[in-house]
Design a protein around this motif. Structure first.
Motif, PDB file in Angstrom:
ATOM      1  N   ILE A 192      -2.839   0.905   1.902  1.00  0.00           N
ATOM      2  CA  ILE A 192      -2.701   0.982   0.440  1.00  0.00           C
ATOM      3  C   ILE A 192      -1.737   2.096   0.065  1.00  0.00           C
ATOM      4  N   PHE A 193      -1.932   3.304   0.625  1.00  0.00           N
ATOM      5  CA  PHE A 193      -1.061   4.422   0.279  1.00  0.00           C
ATOM      6  C   PHE A 193       0.357   4.204   0.800  1.00  0.00           C
ATOM      7  N   ASP A 194       0.505   3.583   1.961  1.00  0.00           N
ATOM      8  CA  ASP A 194       1.834   3.296   2.485  1.00  0.00           C
ATOM      9  C   ASP A 194       2.572   2.352   1.543  1.00  0.00           C
ATOM     10  N   THR A 195       1.901   1.316   1.102  1.00  0.00           N
ATOM     11  CA  THR A 195       2.524   0.354   0.196  1.00  0.00           C
ATOM     12  C   THR A 195       2.889   0.993  -1.130  1.00  0.00           C
ATOM     13  N   ILE A 196       1.995   1.798  -1.682  1.00  0.00           N
ATOM     14  CA  ILE A 196       2.267   2.453  -2.966  1.00  0.00           C
ATOM     15  C   ILE A 196       3.458   3.401  -2.846  1.00  0.00           C
TER      16      ILE A 196
END
Length: 92
Positions: A30-34
Motif C-alpha cells: 500500500i505504501f509503495d503504491t501510494i
C-alpha cells in the motif's frame, strides 16, 4: 481474512484503530503504491506508465542484489504484520 478482521472490528467499535489493522497488514504494498503514485503525479508522469521507482528498484540501486532486496522487503512486511497484530491485541 483481512476483510473479515476489518468488518468485525468496525462492527465492534468504529474506531480508526480497527481500520488500521488490515491496512498495516498490507502496509508495504500500500505504501509503495501510494509513494510511487505521488512521485509520478509530482513529476507530471502518467500514473499507468511503468517506471523503476518502486522500493525494490531503489534497494537494488543502493547496491543490494535481488535476494537481499527481497529479504529486506520481507522483513519490512513482517514488521508491518506484527504491528497490526499488536494493534489488534491492544484494542481488545
Amino acid at each position: 481474512m483481512l476483510a473479515v478482521v476489518a468488518v468485525e472490528g468496525a462492527f465492534k467499535s468504529a474506531t480508526l484503530l480497527s481500520m488500521a489493522v488490515p491496512i498495516l497488514a498490507l502496509g508495504l504494498p500500500i505504501f509503495d503504491t501510494i509513494i510511487v503514485m505521488l512521485r509520478r503525479l509530482l513529476l507530471g508522469k502518467p500514473l499507468h506508465r511503468a517506471d523503476n521507482m518502486h522500493f525494490h528498484h531503489v534497494l537494488m540501486r543502493w547496491g543490494l542484489n535481488q535476494v537481499q532486496a527481497v529479504s529486506f522487503l520481507y522483513l519490512i512486511a513482517a514488521l508491518f504484520a506484527l504491528l497490526s497484530i499488536v494493534l489488534l491485541l491492544v484494542q481488545k
